[in-house]
Design a protein around this motif. Structure first.
Motif, PDB file in Angstrom:
ATOM      1  N   ALA A  59       5.037  -7.102  11.238  1.00  0.00           N
ATOM      2  CA  ALA A  59       6.099  -6.614  10.863  1.00  0.00           C
ATOM      3  C   ALA A  59       5.828  -7.147   9.573  1.00  0.00           C
ATOM      4  O   ALA A  59       6.092  -6.358   8.301  1.00  0.00           O
ATOM      5  CB  ALA A  59       6.880  -5.905  11.362  1.00  0.00           C
ATOM      6  N   TRP A  60       6.035  -8.659   9.345  1.00  0.00           N
ATOM      7  CA  TRP A  60       5.978  -9.222   7.864  1.00  0.00           C
ATOM      8  C   TRP A  60       4.919  -8.896   7.081  1.00  0.00           C
ATOM      9  O   TRP A  60       5.076  -9.660   5.891  1.00  0.00           O
ATOM     10  CB  TRP A  60       6.382 -10.349   8.029  1.00  0.00           C
ATOM     11  CG  TRP A  60       6.055 -11.217   8.989  1.00  0.00           C
ATOM     12  CD1 TRP A  60       6.531 -12.019  10.382  1.00  0.00           C
ATOM     13  CD2 TRP A  60       5.002 -13.078   8.629  1.00  0.00           C
ATOM     14  NE1 TRP A  60       5.704 -12.428  10.816  1.00  0.00           N
ATOM     15  CE2 TRP A  60       4.752 -12.914   9.866  1.00  0.00           C
ATOM     16  CE3 TRP A  60       4.518 -12.674   7.739  1.00  0.00           C
ATOM     17  CZ2 TRP A  60       3.889 -14.102  10.357  1.00  0.00           C
ATOM     18  CZ3 TRP A  60       3.228 -13.804   7.828  1.00  0.00           C
ATOM     19  CH2 TRP A  60       2.845 -14.518   9.262  1.00  0.00           C
ATOM     20  N   THR A  61       3.547  -9.109   8.025  1.00  0.00           N
ATOM     21  CA  THR A  61       2.361  -8.876   7.570  1.00  0.00           C
ATOM     22  C   THR A  61       2.214  -7.492   6.415  1.00  0.00           C
ATOM     23  O   THR A  61       0.810  -7.356   6.117  1.00  0.00           O
ATOM     24  CB  THR A  61       1.553  -9.381   8.981  1.00  0.00           C
ATOM     25  OG1 THR A  61       1.816  -8.085   9.193  1.00  0.00           O
ATOM     26  CG2 THR A  61       1.205 -10.579   9.135  1.00  0.00           C
ATOM     27  N   ASP A  62       2.576  -6.370   6.778  1.00  0.00           N
ATOM     28  CA  ASP A  62       2.349  -5.709   6.124  1.00  0.00           C
ATOM     29  C   ASP A  62       2.203  -5.265   4.892  1.00  0.00           C
ATOM     30  O   ASP A  62       1.479  -4.863   4.306  1.00  0.00           O
ATOM     31  CB  ASP A  62       4.012  -4.391   6.242  1.00  0.00           C
ATOM     32  CG  ASP A  62       3.746  -3.247   5.980  1.00  0.00           C
ATOM     33  OD1 ASP A  62       2.775  -2.638   6.587  1.00  0.00           O
ATOM     34  OD2 ASP A  62       4.234  -2.570   5.038  1.00  0.00           O
ATOM     35  N   PRO A  63       3.341  -6.062   3.554  1.00  0.00           N
ATOM     36  CA  PRO A  63       2.296  -6.173   2.910  1.00  0.00           C
ATOM     37  C   PRO A  63       0.406  -6.520   2.130  1.00  0.00           C
ATOM     38  O   PRO A  63       0.530  -6.116   1.114  1.00  0.00           O
ATOM     39  CB  PRO A  63       3.435  -7.232   1.871  1.00  0.00           C
ATOM     40  CG  PRO A  63       3.986  -7.077   2.768  1.00  0.00           C
ATOM     41  CD  PRO A  63       4.422  -6.920   4.258  1.00  0.00           C
ATOM     42  N   LEU A  64       0.624  -7.376   3.326  1.00  0.00           N
ATOM     43  CA  LEU A  64      -1.224  -8.010   3.129  1.00  0.00           C
ATOM     44  C   LEU A  64      -2.011  -7.557   3.871  1.00  0.00           C
ATOM     45  O   LEU A  64      -2.796  -6.981   3.181  1.00  0.00           O
ATOM     46  CB  LEU A  64      -0.805  -9.329   4.133  1.00  0.00           C
ATOM     47  CG  LEU A  64      -0.278 -10.513   3.143  1.00  0.00           C
ATOM     48  CD1 LEU A  64      -0.522 -12.020   4.570  1.00  0.00           C
ATOM     49  CD2 LEU A  64      -1.324 -10.619   2.319  1.00  0.00           C
ATOM     50  N   VAL A  65      -1.618  -6.657   4.398  1.00  0.00           N
ATOM     51  CA  VAL A  65      -2.101  -5.208   5.268  1.00  0.00           C
ATOM     52  C   VAL A  65      -2.547  -4.220   4.184  1.00  0.00           C
ATOM     53  O   VAL A  65      -3.642  -3.494   3.920  1.00  0.00           O
ATOM     54  CB  VAL A  65      -1.654  -4.501   6.353  1.00  0.00           C
ATOM     55  CG1 VAL A  65      -2.317  -2.719   7.012  1.00  0.00           C
ATOM     56  CG2 VAL A  65      -2.286  -5.667   7.620  1.00  0.00           C
ATOM     57  N   ARG A  66      -0.815  -3.720   3.467  1.00  0.00           N
ATOM     58  CA  ARG A  66      -1.338  -2.739   2.751  1.00  0.00           C
ATOM     59  C   ARG A  66      -2.146  -2.608   0.536  1.00  0.00           C
ATOM     60  O   ARG A  66      -3.020  -2.400   0.402  1.00  0.00           O
ATOM     61  CB  ARG A  66      -0.471  -2.583   1.569  1.00  0.00           C
ATOM     62  CG  ARG A  66       0.677  -1.268   2.652  1.00  0.00           C
ATOM     63  CD  ARG A  66       1.811  -0.434   2.432  1.00  0.00           C
ATOM     64  NE  ARG A  66       3.002  -1.329   2.906  1.00  0.00           N
ATOM     65  CZ  ARG A  66       4.665  -1.184   1.771  1.00  0.00           C
ATOM     66  NH1 ARG A  66       4.156  -0.871   1.319  1.00  0.00           N
ATOM     67  NH2 ARG A  66       4.926  -2.552   1.987  1.00  0.00           N
ATOM     68  N   TRP A  67      -2.059  -4.672   0.745  1.00  0.00           N
ATOM     69  CA  TRP A  67      -2.950  -5.611   0.058  1.00  0.00           C
ATOM     70  C   TRP A  67      -4.189  -4.667   0.142  1.00  0.00           C
ATOM     71  O   TRP A  67      -4.916  -4.476  -1.177  1.00  0.00           O
ATOM     72  CB  TRP A  67      -2.720  -6.780  -0.422  1.00  0.00           C
ATOM     73  CG  TRP A  67      -3.334  -7.325  -1.017  1.00  0.00           C
ATOM     74  CD1 TRP A  67      -3.876  -7.363  -2.087  1.00  0.00           C
ATOM     75  CD2 TRP A  67      -4.328  -8.418  -0.838  1.00  0.00           C
ATOM     76  NE1 TRP A  67      -4.581  -8.441  -3.468  1.00  0.00           N
ATOM     77  CE2 TRP A  67      -5.448  -9.134  -1.512  1.00  0.00           C
ATOM     78  CE3 TRP A  67      -4.287  -9.032   0.035  1.00  0.00           C
ATOM     79  CZ2 TRP A  67      -6.177  -9.896  -1.878  1.00  0.00           C
ATOM     80  CZ3 TRP A  67      -6.052  -9.639   0.859  1.00  0.00           C
ATOM     81  CH2 TRP A  67      -6.727  -9.565  -0.219  1.00  0.00           C
ATOM     82  N   ALA A  99       1.504  -4.625  17.899  1.00  0.00           N
ATOM     83  CA  ALA A  99       2.664  -3.479  17.066  1.00  0.00           C
ATOM     84  C   ALA A  99       3.408  -3.112  17.291  1.00  0.00           C
ATOM     85  O   ALA A  99       2.936  -2.994  18.409  1.00  0.00           O
ATOM     86  CB  ALA A  99       1.342  -2.655  16.284  1.00  0.00           C
ATOM     87  N   GLU A 100       3.961  -2.391  16.801  1.00  0.00           N
ATOM     88  CA  GLU A 100       5.167  -2.590  18.044  1.00  0.00           C
ATOM     89  C   GLU A 100       5.015  -0.434  17.958  1.00  0.00           C
ATOM     90  O   GLU A 100       5.726  -0.122  19.378  1.00  0.00           O
ATOM     91  CB  GLU A 100       6.116  -1.846  16.616  1.00  0.00           C
ATOM     92  CG  GLU A 100       7.942  -3.339  16.000  1.00  0.00           C
ATOM     93  CD  GLU A 100       8.249  -2.825  15.350  1.00  0.00           C
ATOM     94  OE1 GLU A 100       8.569  -1.810  14.577  1.00  0.00           O
ATOM     95  OE2 GLU A 100       8.978  -4.478  14.617  1.00  0.00           O
ATOM     96  N   GLU A 101       4.163  -0.192  17.789  1.00  0.00           N
ATOM     97  CA  GLU A 101       3.836   1.639  18.206  1.00  0.00           C
ATOM     98  C   GLU A 101       2.801   1.095  18.861  1.00  0.00           C
ATOM     99  O   GLU A 101       2.685   2.293  19.488  1.00  0.00           O
ATOM    100  CB  GLU A 101       3.331   1.987  16.914  1.00  0.00           C
ATOM    101  CG  GLU A 101       4.596   1.910  16.520  1.00  0.00           C
ATOM    102  CD  GLU A 101       4.511   2.632  14.178  1.00  0.00           C
ATOM    103  OE1 GLU A 101       4.219   2.001  14.235  1.00  0.00           O
ATOM    104  OE2 GLU A 101       5.467   4.312  13.723  1.00  0.00           O
ATOM    105  N   ALA A 102       2.131   0.456  19.218  1.00  0.00           N
ATOM    106  CA  ALA A 102       1.093   0.372  19.938  1.00  0.00           C
ATOM    107  C   ALA A 102       1.490   0.753  21.437  1.00  0.00           C
ATOM    108  O   ALA A 102       2.414   0.210  21.752  1.00  0.00           O
ATOM    109  CB  ALA A 102       0.406  -0.725  20.038  1.00  0.00           C
TER     110      ALA A 102
END
Length: 327
Positions: A59-67, A99-102
């Motif tokens: 989850a901590w990579t979320d800002p990189l994915v959104r970037w 991924a948590e929701e996978a």
């Protein structure tokens, strides 16, 4: 004796410094280059379809994915309550994270792009027929007071300033305004951090007290169930000093479901089956909130109509069945 202890301390400090220098190349090899994120994003973008959701792992990579691919992640995606509106799930992950929701099944696609792993799963057929936040602008919002019930007009104001960690949610420029003397009594979609600091795309509907604030939607296509998620802004809920928030759901003024939200409940779900609404395809849906102690009761909800859409023929068949009549 003291000089010996001092010598041991400085030797230990020197060893730690040397160990850190030796470990640095290995640590740097774990860093994912920006070019890897961008290449993975392009791989997904070339195959992206409407109804796809993109998530990050861990989850901590979320800002990189959104970037790297934020243009394909809108506010409802970023603040989703569940996966019921999506057809496919994309995951961009590093270091073997999942991924948590996978889904539990293996992905239908897996591609390594540099140090980023791209995976994709097919999801069950979407069940959302009507998203209430999407139609909020066409809703009627009203508030009850000692003088009776009055409508809350849709207004456009100057953008609110402030915000930040631990600050209240910012009011969007366009919103329903219920009381100029109590500026927190507005209704509009926002992204709010819930008790676990997860973003939630939801409709802010702060209670005014024991008298209800009501949002009403006309002519909503009925399905199998009405699903509502609700919670409070994390900073207010974590204090554990607030009173309960009462939520009531209505179908054509019939009370069909209730939620009582207490501090500590977090992002809470209520599902109301609609089997009782036989012989009907459309109805007026209303959501009311009240609170005996409304201070810092920053309630926000996400609601949708789900399941099989009702046709006139199916509705007539259900009505005959409920009335015990034949063809």
């Amino acid at each position: 004796m003291r000089s010996g202890a001092d010598g041991a301390f400085w030797c230990l400090l020197l060893l730690l410094a040397v160990a850190e220098l030796l470990a640095q190349p290995a640590a740097l090899r774990q860093v994912v280059a920006d070019s890897d994120w961008l290449a993975a994003a392009e791989f997904v973008r070339a195959r992206h379809r409407p109804g796809d959701l993109i998530v990050a792992a861990p989850a901590w990579t979320d800002p990189l994915v959104r970037w790297s691919i934020g243009d394909k992640i809108d506010l409802p995606d970023a603040g989703r309550s569940d996966l019921s509106r999506y057809r496919r799930l994309w995951s961009l992950s590093v270091r073997g994270a999942r991924a948590e929701e996978a889904p539990a099944a293996a992905p239908e696609l897996r591609q390594r792009v540099g140090k980023v792993t791209v995976e994709r799963w097919a999801l069950p057929e979407p069940r959302v027929l009507y998203d209430f936040a999407e139609h909020l602008r066409a809703a009627r919002v009203s508030m009850e007071s000692r003088g009776g019930r009055h409508d809350c007009p849709w207004v456009r104001a100057r953008a609110a300033r402030g915000g930040g960690l631990g600050k209240d949610s910012l009011r969007p420029p366009e919103h329903f305004a219920c009381d100029p003397k109590r500026p927190w009594l507005w209704v509009a979609p926002i992204v709010m951090e819930d008790l676990n600091l997860k973003p939630r795309y939801c409709v802010w509907q702060h209670p005014a007290g024991k008298r209800p604030v009501r949002v009403s939607f006309d002519d909503v296509l009925l399905g199998d169930a009405l699903v509502l998620y609700g919670g409070l802004y994390y900073h207010h809920e974590r204090k554990r000093r607030g009173g309960p928030v009462h939520v009531r759901l209505f179908v054509d003024d019939a009370d069909v479901g209730r939620m009582i939200h207490q501090d500590g409940d977090g992002w809470k779900r209520l599902e109301v089956p609609l089997e009782a609404q036989v012989g009907r395809t459309h109805a007026r849906i209303a959501i009311e909130v009240t609170a005996p102690r409304p201070y810092h009761r920053s309630f926000c909800w996400a609601a949708s109509m789900r399941g099989q859409a009702r046709s006139n023929a199916a509705a007539a068949g259900k009505r005959r069945g409920a009335e015990g009549l034949g063809e």
